[in-house]
Structure formats: structure tokens, C-alpha cells
Design a protein around this motif. Sequence first.
Motif, PDB file in Angstrom:
ATOM      1  N   CYS A  90      -4.907   3.668   2.494  1.00  0.00           N
ATOM      2  CA  CYS A  90      -4.653   4.022   3.886  1.00  0.00           C
ATOM      3  C   CYS A  90      -4.836   5.530   4.057  1.00  0.00           C
ATOM      4  CB  CYS A  90      -3.248   3.589   4.314  1.00  0.00           C
ATOM      5  SG  CYS A  90      -1.915   4.639   3.707  1.00  0.00           S
ATOM      6  N   PHE A  91      -4.840   5.993   5.281  1.00  0.00           N
ATOM      7  CA  PHE A  91      -5.100   7.402   5.571  1.00  0.00           C
ATOM      8  C   PHE A  91      -4.082   8.306   4.890  1.00  0.00           C
ATOM      9  CE2 PHE A  91      -4.675  11.170   8.327  1.00  0.00           C
ATOM     10  CZ  PHE A  91      -5.965  11.649   8.213  1.00  0.00           C
ATOM     11  N   ARG A  92      -2.809   7.965   4.958  1.00  0.00           N
ATOM     12  CA  ARG A  92      -1.771   8.810   4.363  1.00  0.00           C
ATOM     13  C   ARG A  92      -1.881   8.805   2.841  1.00  0.00           C
ATOM     14  NH1 ARG A  92       2.411   7.217   7.098  1.00  0.00           N
ATOM     15  NH2 ARG A  92       2.399   9.006   8.466  1.00  0.00           N
ATOM     16  N   CYS A  93      -2.176   7.676   2.251  1.00  0.00           N
ATOM     17  CA  CYS A  93      -2.244   7.571   0.786  1.00  0.00           C
ATOM     18  C   CYS A  93      -3.559   8.110   0.216  1.00  0.00           C
ATOM     19  CB  CYS A  93      -2.063   6.120   0.348  1.00  0.00           C
ATOM     20  SG  CYS A  93      -0.419   5.452   0.702  1.00  0.00           S
ATOM     21  N   SER A  94      -4.567   8.299   1.059  1.00  0.00           N
ATOM     22  CA  SER A  94      -5.865   8.747   0.542  1.00  0.00           C
ATOM     23  C   SER A  94      -5.845  10.198   0.084  1.00  0.00           C
ATOM     24  CB  SER A  94      -6.959   8.539   1.587  1.00  0.00           C
ATOM     25  OG  SER A  94      -6.713   9.344   2.716  1.00  0.00           O
ATOM     26  N   SER A  95      -4.733  10.899   0.278  1.00  0.00           N
ATOM     27  CA  SER A  95      -4.647  12.273  -0.208  1.00  0.00           C
ATOM     28  C   SER A  95      -4.173  12.314  -1.652  1.00  0.00           C
ATOM     29  CB  SER A  95      -3.717  13.090   0.683  1.00  0.00           C
ATOM     30  OG  SER A  95      -2.405  12.579   0.613  1.00  0.00           O
ATOM     31  N   GLY A  96      -4.130  11.177  -2.312  1.00  0.00           N
ATOM     32  CA  GLY A  96      -3.806  11.158  -3.732  1.00  0.00           C
ATOM     33  C   GLY A  96      -2.669  10.247  -4.123  1.00  0.00           C
ATOM     34  N   HIS A  97      -2.029   9.587  -3.179  1.00  0.00           N
ATOM     35  CA  HIS A  97      -0.919   8.690  -3.495  1.00  0.00           C
ATOM     36  C   HIS A  97      -1.447   7.294  -3.801  1.00  0.00           C
ATOM     37  CE1 HIS A  97       1.901  11.701  -2.090  1.00  0.00           C
ATOM     38  NE2 HIS A  97       1.128  11.862  -1.027  1.00  0.00           N
ATOM     39  N   THR A  98      -0.638   6.515  -4.489  1.00  0.00           N
ATOM     40  CA  THR A  98      -0.987   5.127  -4.747  1.00  0.00           C
ATOM     41  C   THR A  98      -0.678   4.312  -3.502  1.00  0.00           C
ATOM     42  OG1 THR A  98      -0.429   5.412  -7.062  1.00  0.00           O
ATOM     43  CG2 THR A  98      -0.539   3.161  -6.243  1.00  0.00           C
ATOM     44  N   CYS A  99      -1.627   3.539  -3.070  1.00  0.00           N
ATOM     45  CA  CYS A  99      -1.435   2.720  -1.877  1.00  0.00           C
ATOM     46  C   CYS A  99      -1.129   1.292  -2.329  1.00  0.00           C
ATOM     47  CB  CYS A  99      -2.689   2.762  -0.998  1.00  0.00           C
ATOM     48  SG  CYS A  99      -2.438   2.080   0.653  1.00  0.00           S
ATOM     49  N   ALA A 100       0.157   0.943  -2.325  1.00  0.00           N
ATOM     50  CA  ALA A 100       0.581  -0.381  -2.773  1.00  0.00           C
ATOM     51  C   ALA A 100       0.966  -1.222  -1.563  1.00  0.00           C
ATOM     52  CB  ALA A 100       1.777  -0.245  -3.713  1.00  0.00           C
ATOM     53  N   SER A 101       0.703  -2.503  -1.664  1.00  0.00           N
ATOM     54  CA  SER A 101       1.040  -3.378  -0.541  1.00  0.00           C
ATOM     55  C   SER A 101       2.541  -3.647  -0.525  1.00  0.00           C
ATOM     56  CB  SER A 101       0.262  -4.688  -0.653  1.00  0.00           C
ATOM     57  OG  SER A 101       0.579  -5.327  -1.868  1.00  0.00           O
ATOM     58  N   LEU A 102       3.031  -3.994   0.644  1.00  0.00           N
ATOM     59  CA  LEU A 102       4.451  -4.320   0.811  1.00  0.00           C
ATOM     60  C   LEU A 102       4.764  -5.632   0.111  1.00  0.00           C
ATOM     61  CD1 LEU A 102       5.542  -3.735   4.520  1.00  0.00           C
ATOM     62  CD2 LEU A 102       6.625  -2.865   2.484  1.00  0.00           C
ATOM     63  N   PRO A 103       5.928  -5.734  -0.506  1.00  0.00           N
ATOM     64  CA  PRO A 103       6.330  -7.036  -1.032  1.00  0.00           C
ATOM     65  C   PRO A 103       6.432  -8.039   0.126  1.00  0.00           C
ATOM     66  CG  PRO A 103       7.720  -5.306  -1.930  1.00  0.00           C
ATOM     67  CD  PRO A 103       6.874  -4.685  -0.874  1.00  0.00           C
ATOM     68  N   ALA A 104       6.021  -9.265  -0.102  1.00  0.00           N
ATOM     69  CA  ALA A 104       5.896 -10.270   0.958  1.00  0.00           C
ATOM     70  C   ALA A 104       7.185 -10.505   1.740  1.00  0.00           C
ATOM     71  CB  ALA A 104       5.392 -11.581   0.368  1.00  0.00           C
ATOM     72  N   GLY A 105       8.315 -10.565   1.086  1.00  0.00           N
ATOM     73  CA  GLY A 105       9.568 -10.886   1.772  1.00  0.00           C
ATOM     74  C   GLY A 105      10.097  -9.772   2.660  1.00  0.00           C
ATOM     75  N   THR A 106       9.573  -8.586   2.568  1.00  0.00           N
ATOM     76  CA  THR A 106      10.097  -7.467   3.355  1.00  0.00           C
ATOM     77  C   THR A 106       9.394  -7.308   4.701  1.00  0.00           C
ATOM     78  OG1 THR A 106       8.575  -5.908   2.312  1.00  0.00           O
ATOM     79  CG2 THR A 106      10.726  -6.177   1.293  1.00  0.00           C
ATOM     80  N   LEU A 107       8.263  -7.950   4.885  1.00  0.00           N
ATOM     81  CA  LEU A 107       7.476  -7.743   6.100  1.00  0.00           C
ATOM     82  C   LEU A 107       8.235  -8.087   7.388  1.00  0.00           C
ATOM     83  CD1 LEU A 107       4.842  -6.792   7.286  1.00  0.00           C
ATOM     84  CD2 LEU A 107       3.946  -9.102   7.002  1.00  0.00           C
ATOM     85  N   PRO A 108       8.977  -9.198   7.478  1.00  0.00           N
ATOM     86  CA  PRO A 108       9.694  -9.484   8.725  1.00  0.00           C
ATOM     87  C   PRO A 108      10.725  -8.402   9.088  1.00  0.00           C
ATOM     88  CG  PRO A 108       9.626 -11.451   7.353  1.00  0.00           C
ATOM     89  CD  PRO A 108       9.085 -10.328   6.537  1.00  0.00           C
ATOM     90  N   VAL A 109      11.428  -7.885   8.100  1.00  0.00           N
ATOM     91  CA  VAL A 109      12.432  -6.858   8.374  1.00  0.00           C
ATOM     92  C   VAL A 109      11.746  -5.548   8.779  1.00  0.00           C
ATOM     93  CG1 VAL A 109      14.406  -5.610   7.410  1.00  0.00           C
ATOM     94  CG2 VAL A 109      13.968  -7.955   6.715  1.00  0.00           C
ATOM     95  N   VAL A 110      10.624  -5.232   8.148  1.00  0.00           N
ATOM     96  CA  VAL A 110       9.878  -4.014   8.497  1.00  0.00           C
ATOM     97  C   VAL A 110       9.364  -4.119   9.935  1.00  0.00           C
ATOM     98  CG1 VAL A 110       7.787  -2.690   7.982  1.00  0.00           C
ATOM     99  CG2 VAL A 110       9.266  -3.423   6.125  1.00  0.00           C
ATOM    100  N   ARG A 111       8.901  -5.303  10.310  1.00  0.00           N
ATOM    101  CA  ARG A 111       8.416  -5.471  11.702  1.00  0.00           C
ATOM    102  C   ARG A 111       9.550  -5.292  12.708  1.00  0.00           C
ATOM    103  NH1 ARG A 111       3.818  -9.933  10.789  1.00  0.00           N
ATOM    104  NH2 ARG A 111       2.164  -8.423  10.390  1.00  0.00           N
ATOM    105  N   LEU A 129      18.862  -1.200  10.545  1.00  0.00           N
ATOM    106  CA  LEU A 129      17.566  -1.759  10.157  1.00  0.00           C
ATOM    107  C   LEU A 129      16.975  -1.016   8.953  1.00  0.00           C
ATOM    108  CD1 LEU A 129      15.988  -2.545  13.636  1.00  0.00           C
ATOM    109  CD2 LEU A 129      16.604  -4.186  11.847  1.00  0.00           C
ATOM    110  N   ARG A 130      17.138   0.300   8.924  1.00  0.00           N
ATOM    111  CA  ARG A 130      16.646   1.067   7.762  1.00  0.00           C
ATOM    112  C   ARG A 130      17.366   0.610   6.493  1.00  0.00           C
ATOM    113  NH1 ARG A 130      16.472   5.923  11.328  1.00  0.00           N
ATOM    114  NH2 ARG A 130      14.266   6.343  11.628  1.00  0.00           N
TER     115      ARG A 130
END
Length: 185
Positions: A90-111, A129-130
Amino acid sequence: MAPRATKAARAARTSAARAARVARQAPQPSPPPPAPAPPTPPAPAPPAPPRTPRGERGARRDVPCLGCVRSLLAGRSDGSCYDSTRGGRCFRCSSGHTCASLPAGTLPVVRLLFKAQENAAPASRMRALRAAVRVCLEAHLGAEEEQEEEAEEEEEEQEEEEDELVARRARIVRLLTELVGLLVR
């Protein structure tokens, strides 16, 4: 005057005249050349390109990456995750960070957290929520870490078993060699 004095005087006058003629005929020293102008300083170097160019920001992702969600939880960004024109990060991670996908079970709470943020929910709701997102991430990432540790332990056990087998085979070969040596005598 004595002839000697006149000869000496004449010789002196002649040598003075000769010196004057030589001085007139000799080129006059030219004035010293003007001092060279001080060297102009070199033009400043162009700025160095960034170490890890990000490229252009692309479209907003439907599912944010783990790094962007953590950035949201830390209060450093609004959590928006955008594609990058360079690479798969992703744009933020392209500056050198590892871009890892979200764990599947966390997506509803993140939304839910994103929706509350867009609707300018009260601070107490945002804190709750945080905290929920943090708990979900810790639970999923903790489970992944436990699985990785178990896999490492299994690999270590297999390596130890293989080492024991190699040691046993070496002992068997040594004993058979001794036996053959005794039989041959």
C-alpha cells in the motif's frame, strides 16, 4: 690627469654607457598579470532522490492492511489504506514497511471503527472500538505466534531425532567394522 686615471675614467664611462644601452635595449618588464578571479563555487548538487520512492497514491483499498490499522490505533493517521503505483504494497507501506494483510476475524470490528470515525462518533465510542480492535488483533496475532512457535518446536524435535539416527548408524557401522576385523584375524 695621469694617463692611468684617464684610462680608468674612460673605461668606467664606457662601461656605464654600455650598461645604459643594455638597459634601454632590454625589454621592459611587463606589469604583473592581474590576479585570477576567485573560482566560482560549484553549483549545489540536486537533492538526492528519496531512499524508497513511494510512487503515486492509487485508489483507496476496501480492506486496509495491518500497518494502516495500527497507524490508526496509534493516532498517526486516519487509517485510510491506498494502493501504490509501485509494487504490491500500500502507499503508506511502500516507504519500506512490511505490508501484511489483516487477520480475517478482525475485519468486521475494523469496519465498525472506520464507520464510527467517518460519522464523528463520540470519543468514548471511539476509545471502546479502538480497544476492541486491539483485542481482536492481539487474539489473532497471538494465535499465529503460538502456531509458529509450535511449528518451530516440531522442527527442532525432528532435527534431534535425525541427529540420534545418524549417531546410531555411525555406532552400528563402527561395531560392524570391529566385528569384521575380529572375524578376519
